[in-house]
Enzyme design. Structure first.
Site, mmCIF file in Angstrom:
data_model
loop_
_atom_site.group_PDB
_atom_site.id
_atom_site.type_symbol
_atom_site.label_atom_id
_atom_site.label_comp_id
_atom_site.label_asym_id
_atom_site.label_seq_id
_atom_site.Cartn_x
_atom_site.Cartn_y
_atom_site.Cartn_z
ATOM 1 N N ARG A 137 0.608 -1.058 -0.198
ATOM 2 C CA ARG A 137 -0.387 0.174 -0.404
ATOM 3 C C ARG A 137 0.789 1.181 0.339
ATOM 4 O O ARG A 137 1.770 1.362 1.002
ATOM 5 C CB ARG A 137 -0.805 0.029 1.108
ATOM 6 C CG ARG A 137 -2.352 -0.926 1.055
ATOM 7 C CD ARG A 137 -3.057 -0.369 0.029
ATOM 8 N NE ARG A 137 -4.455 -1.124 0.061
ATOM 9 C CZ ARG A 137 -4.602 -1.663 -0.718
ATOM 10 N NH1 ARG A 137 -3.479 -3.094 -2.205
ATOM 11 N NH2 ARG A 137 -5.142 -2.770 -1.016
ATOM 12 N N GLU A 159 -3.342 7.267 -3.784
ATOM 13 C CA GLU A 159 -3.640 7.327 -5.717
ATOM 14 C C GLU A 159 -5.122 7.242 -6.067
ATOM 15 O O GLU A 159 -5.630 7.233 -5.466
ATOM 16 C CB GLU A 159 -3.144 5.609 -5.718
ATOM 17 C CG GLU A 159 -3.416 4.628 -4.912
ATOM 18 C CD GLU A 159 -2.903 3.767 -5.617
ATOM 19 O OE1 GLU A 159 -2.071 3.101 -5.109
ATOM 20 O OE2 GLU A 159 -4.470 2.337 -5.603
ATOM 21 N N HIS A 162 -0.930 0.287 -9.930
ATOM 22 C CA HIS A 162 -1.578 -0.548 -9.318
ATOM 23 C C HIS A 162 -2.326 -1.523 -9.916
ATOM 24 O O HIS A 162 -2.796 -1.946 -9.937
ATOM 25 C CB HIS A 162 -3.223 -0.196 -8.402
ATOM 26 C CG HIS A 162 -3.243 -0.361 -7.404
ATOM 27 N ND1 HIS A 162 -3.092 0.505 -5.715
ATOM 28 C CD2 HIS A 162 -3.097 -1.628 -6.944
ATOM 29 C CE1 HIS A 162 -3.904 -0.691 -5.012
ATOM 30 N NE2 HIS A 162 -3.476 -2.362 -5.910
HETATM 31 C C1 DGY Z 1 -5.937 -5.510 -3.715
HETATM 32 O O1 DGY Z 1 -6.562 -6.727 -3.238
HETATM 33 O O2 DGY Z 1 -5.055 -4.921 -2.144
HETATM 34 C C2 DGY Z 1 -5.159 -4.729 -4.304
HETATM 35 O O3 DGY Z 1 -5.205 -3.978 -4.188
HETATM 36 C C3 DGY Z 1 -6.439 -4.077 -5.115
HETATM 37 O O4 DGY Z 1 -7.337 -5.449 -5.156
#
Ligand code: DGY
Length: 323
Positions: free
Chosen positions: A242, A271, A289
């Protein structure tokens, strides 16, 4: 009996949307426009289930209501730091996520970033597309060898372990891990890994550090100036966890002044807004991402939500309950 009313907050793979619509009274977001916090609050007052994802910030304020209609937030994604868990707990709501099914694909993206930044693939592609490549030469875009180097893995859950598998068995890397709890010797032995007692112990040993810990307040700016200063001057930092785990101002300085070798980021604090300081760093590879962005993983995530919802409304314990 009426089917439970469920709201899907973003566009999902078509096969999953079709099954959701069959099993539930589902409202889909065909325009794929993210919901505002007010819309999310309103959704929780009028649907039996809300199916959010990482782009839905459900803060404490969003839970500020007398009594929600929704009894479950069935999150599409493994990470759920965008949901204020105290707020959900305050209303006795169930929260589920989608672990396992995206671990391999997310580790693939972490490995992609690691290879790209070490081998200067982003710089090379930018040069070529700009028409600036003048041809092969022995000193051109010389990068860093990956095979046999030491990789530090921060957070040794499912995705961290998939990263270790790729790095150790594919690239002969030495693995050092740091994790909140003790990792069992059996699991460490699969990757011939050792566990460091702290981040302070891990950082100076590694040629690459890959982050696989949860986000949220507890890990906000876990990687700050002090931690970056502990890295080897030519080491690389990879983040597919993250954005908030890294202090991006500190990272941009470390990249700019080359106190570390480079970084690869798939996630960003706040983001899709990108800190402009990062955009000018040549020794940084960035992806939007994409960790779980394969057809296979995205469908499997959707079907996992469907399983969780089906169990919940049938009065069974959903397998991926996190609260
Ligand atoms: C998650 O699954 O946490 C990814 O970062 C986004 O789907």
């Amino acid at each position: 009996m009426a089917k439970p009313k469920v709201l899907v907050t973003r566009r999902w793979p078509a096969a999953v949307e079709a099954q959701l619509s069959e099993a539930f009274d589902a409202v889909l977001n065909t325009g794929d426009k993210p919901l505002t916090e007010d819309e999310l609050r309103a959704a929780m007052t009028s649907y039996d289930a809300v199916l959010p994802t990482v782009t839905d910030k459900i803060s404490a304020k969003a839970f500020d209501m007398a009594k929600p209609q929704a009894r479950i937030l069935a999150n599409y994604g493994v990470g759920y730091s965008h949901i204020d868990m105290h707020g959900a707990a305050g209303h006795g709501m169930t929260v589920t996520n989608t672990p396992d099914v995206l671990s391999e694909c997310t580790a693939d993206i972490a490995m992609t970033l690691l290879l790209m930044v070490a081998r200067r693939a982003g710089e090379g592609e930018r040069e070529l597309r700009a028409g600036e490549w003048t041809g092969w030469r022995p000193t051109h875009l010389v990068g860093t060898k990956v095979s046999g180097k030491t990789l530090g893995i921060v957070g040794f859950g499912r995705i961290g372990q998939e990263m270790a598998r790729r790095a150790h068995h594919g690239f002969g890397m030495k693995i050092v891990v740091q994790n909140r709890s003790r990792v069992s010797p059996d699991i460490l032995a699969r990757y011939n890994a050792t566990q460091a007692d702290s981040l302070e112990e891990l950082m100076p040993q590694c040629d690459f550090v890959s982050l696989h810990c949860p986000g949220g307040a507890a890990n906000r700016h876990l990687i700050n100036t002090r931690m970056l200063n502990l890295m080897k001057p030519d080491a690389f930092l990879i983040n597919t966890a993250r954005g908030e785990v890294i202090d991006e101002l500190a990272l941009s300085r470390a990249l700019w002044f080359e106190t570390i070798g480079g970084a690869g980021l798939d996630v960003f604090d706040g983001e899709p807004r990108i800190n402009p300081d990062l955009l000018d760093c040549e020794n940084l590879v960035m992806l939007p991402h994409l960790g779980s962005a394969t057809r296979e993983a995205r469908e499997a995530m959707g079907f996992r939500v469907l399983d969780n919802l089906t169990d919940f409304f049938a009065g069974r314990e959903p397998r991926d309950r996190v609260m």
